[in-house]
Design a protein around this motif. Structure first.
Motif, PDB file in Angstrom:
ATOM      1  N   SER A  14      13.168 112.589   7.663  1.00  0.00           N
ATOM      2  CA  SER A  14      14.324 111.961   8.302  1.00  0.00           C
ATOM      3  C   SER A  14      14.883 112.845   9.411  1.00  0.00           C
ATOM      4  CB  SER A  14      15.418 111.685   7.267  1.00  0.00           C
ATOM      5  OG  SER A  14      14.956 110.788   6.299  1.00  0.00           O
ATOM      6  N   PHE A  15      14.932 114.131   9.171  1.00  0.00           N
ATOM      7  CA  PHE A  15      15.430 115.057  10.184  1.00  0.00           C
ATOM      8  C   PHE A  15      14.506 115.085  11.397  1.00  0.00           C
ATOM      9  CE2 PHE A  15      15.906 119.399  11.938  1.00  0.00           C
ATOM     10  CZ  PHE A  15      17.225 119.288  12.335  1.00  0.00           C
ATOM     11  N   ILE A  16      13.202 115.103  11.162  1.00  0.00           N
ATOM     12  CA  ILE A  16      12.235 115.096  12.256  1.00  0.00           C
ATOM     13  C   ILE A  16      12.358 113.801  13.063  1.00  0.00           C
ATOM     14  CG2 ILE A  16       9.761 114.984  12.778  1.00  0.00           C
ATOM     15  CD1 ILE A  16       9.359 116.977  10.450  1.00  0.00           C
ATOM     16  N   THR A  17      12.540 112.680  12.371  1.00  0.00           N
ATOM     17  CA  THR A  17      12.726 111.402  13.057  1.00  0.00           C
ATOM     18  C   THR A  17      13.997 111.412  13.895  1.00  0.00           C
ATOM     19  OG1 THR A  17      11.575 110.265  11.275  1.00  0.00           O
ATOM     20  CG2 THR A  17      12.957 108.912  12.712  1.00  0.00           C
ATOM     21  N   PHE A  18      15.075 111.957  13.346  1.00  0.00           N
ATOM     22  CA  PHE A  18      16.331 112.055  14.081  1.00  0.00           C
ATOM     23  C   PHE A  18      16.162 112.895  15.341  1.00  0.00           C
ATOM     24  CE2 PHE A  18      20.162 114.554  14.954  1.00  0.00           C
ATOM     25  CZ  PHE A  18      21.029 113.525  15.289  1.00  0.00           C
ATOM     26  N   ILE A  19      15.521 114.038  15.227  1.00  0.00           N
ATOM     27  CA  ILE A  19      15.296 114.907  16.390  1.00  0.00           C
ATOM     28  C   ILE A  19      14.435 114.187  17.423  1.00  0.00           C
ATOM     29  CG2 ILE A  19      14.252 117.071  17.157  1.00  0.00           C
ATOM     30  CD1 ILE A  19      16.931 117.404  15.729  1.00  0.00           C
ATOM     31  N   GLY A  20      13.416 113.457  16.976  1.00  0.00           N
ATOM     32  CA  GLY A  20      12.566 112.704  17.901  1.00  0.00           C
ATOM     33  C   GLY A  20      13.336 111.651  18.666  1.00  0.00           C
ATOM     34  N   ILE A  21      14.202 110.916  17.978  1.00  0.00           N
ATOM     35  CA  ILE A  21      15.018 109.902  18.649  1.00  0.00           C
ATOM     36  C   ILE A  21      15.995 110.554  19.613  1.00  0.00           C
ATOM     37  CG2 ILE A  21      16.816 108.165  18.265  1.00  0.00           C
ATOM     38  CD1 ILE A  21      15.328 107.467  15.649  1.00  0.00           C
ATOM     39  N   TRP A  22      16.560 111.672  19.215  1.00  0.00           N
ATOM     40  CA  TRP A  22      17.507 112.394  20.075  1.00  0.00           C
ATOM     41  C   TRP A  22      16.826 112.872  21.358  1.00  0.00           C
ATOM     42  CZ3 TRP A  22      18.168 117.474  21.795  1.00  0.00           C
ATOM     43  CH2 TRP A  22      19.419 117.764  22.314  1.00  0.00           C
ATOM     44  N   VAL A  23      15.634 113.436  21.234  1.00  0.00           N
ATOM     45  CA  VAL A  23      14.890 113.906  22.416  1.00  0.00           C
ATOM     46  C   VAL A  23      14.543 112.729  23.313  1.00  0.00           C
ATOM     47  CG1 VAL A  23      12.695 114.927  23.149  1.00  0.00           C
ATOM     48  CG2 VAL A  23      14.010 115.996  21.323  1.00  0.00           C
ATOM     49  N   TRP A  24      14.102 111.613  22.727  1.00  0.00           N
ATOM     50  CA  TRP A  24      13.755 110.430  23.510  1.00  0.00           C
ATOM     51  C   TRP A  24      14.982 109.899  24.259  1.00  0.00           C
ATOM     52  CZ3 TRP A  24      15.632 105.407  22.511  1.00  0.00           C
ATOM     53  CH2 TRP A  24      15.067 104.420  23.308  1.00  0.00           C
ATOM     54  N   TRP A  26      17.651 111.459  25.263  1.00  0.00           N
ATOM     55  CA  TRP A  26      18.177 112.358  26.283  1.00  0.00           C
ATOM     56  C   TRP A  26      17.122 112.798  27.297  1.00  0.00           C
ATOM     57  CZ3 TRP A  26      23.153 113.168  27.201  1.00  0.00           C
ATOM     58  CH2 TRP A  26      24.060 112.818  26.208  1.00  0.00           C
ATOM     59  N   SER A  27      15.933 112.212  27.269  1.00  0.00           N
ATOM     60  CA  SER A  27      14.903 112.606  28.222  1.00  0.00           C
ATOM     61  C   SER A  27      15.254 112.103  29.617  1.00  0.00           C
ATOM     62  CB  SER A  27      13.533 112.078  27.796  1.00  0.00           C
ATOM     63  OG  SER A  27      13.491 110.679  27.904  1.00  0.00           O
ATOM     64  N   LYS A  28      14.845 112.853  30.617  1.00  0.00           N
ATOM     65  CA  LYS A  28      15.166 112.519  32.012  1.00  0.00           C
ATOM     66  C   LYS A  28      14.490 111.231  32.465  1.00  0.00           C
ATOM     67  CE  LYS A  28      17.698 116.026  33.242  1.00  0.00           C
ATOM     68  NZ  LYS A  28      19.053 115.872  33.705  1.00  0.00           N
ATOM     69  N   LYS A  29      13.292 110.941  31.951  1.00  0.00           N
ATOM     70  CA  LYS A  29      12.586 109.761  32.433  1.00  0.00           C
ATOM     71  C   LYS A  29      13.225 108.456  31.958  1.00  0.00           C
ATOM     72  CE  LYS A  29       9.052 109.393  28.865  1.00  0.00           C
ATOM     73  NZ  LYS A  29       7.628 109.342  28.620  1.00  0.00           N
ATOM     74  N   ASN A  30      14.058 108.488  30.933  1.00  0.00           N
ATOM     75  CA  ASN A  30      14.760 107.295  30.462  1.00  0.00           C
ATOM     76  C   ASN A  30      16.165 107.176  31.032  1.00  0.00           C
ATOM     77  OD1 ASN A  30      12.707 106.324  28.774  1.00  0.00           O
ATOM     78  ND2 ASN A  30      13.296 107.738  27.167  1.00  0.00           N
ATOM     79  N   GLN A  31      16.613 108.155  31.769  1.00  0.00           N
ATOM     80  CA  GLN A  31      17.992 108.192  32.244  1.00  0.00           C
ATOM     81  C   GLN A  31      18.341 106.979  33.106  1.00  0.00           C
ATOM     82  OE1 GLN A  31      18.991 111.695  34.418  1.00  0.00           O
ATOM     83  NE2 GLN A  31      21.169 111.246  34.431  1.00  0.00           N
ATOM     84  N   GLN A  32      17.503 106.645  34.061  1.00  0.00           N
ATOM     85  CA  GLN A  32      17.806 105.528  34.957  1.00  0.00           C
ATOM     86  C   GLN A  32      17.844 104.208  34.187  1.00  0.00           C
ATOM     87  OE1 GLN A  32      15.207 105.110  38.283  1.00  0.00           O
ATOM     88  NE2 GLN A  32      16.265 103.326  39.079  1.00  0.00           N
TER      89      GLN A  32
END
Length: 45
Positions: A14-24, A26-32
């Motif tokens: 669950s923690f690994i999944t949470f970190i993965g969603i958090w990184v996704w 806040w990634s720059k390529k999804n910002q726009q």
């Protein structure tokens, strides 16, 4: 395996999944894309 081993495994996954969603999120390529989605309620047709 003991029930506590399963609890540890589920907690770690669950923690690994949470970190993965958090990184996704806040990634720059999804910002726009997220900024466009945030403006959708304010656009009038």
């Amino acid at each position: 395996m003991d029930v506590n081993d399963w609890r540890v495994i589920v907690t770690v996954l669950s923690f690994i999944t949470f970190i993965g969603i958090w990184v996704w999120a806040w990634s720059k390529k999804n910002q726009q894309r997220f900024e466009e989605a945030a403006r959708l309620p304010f656009q009038s047709e």
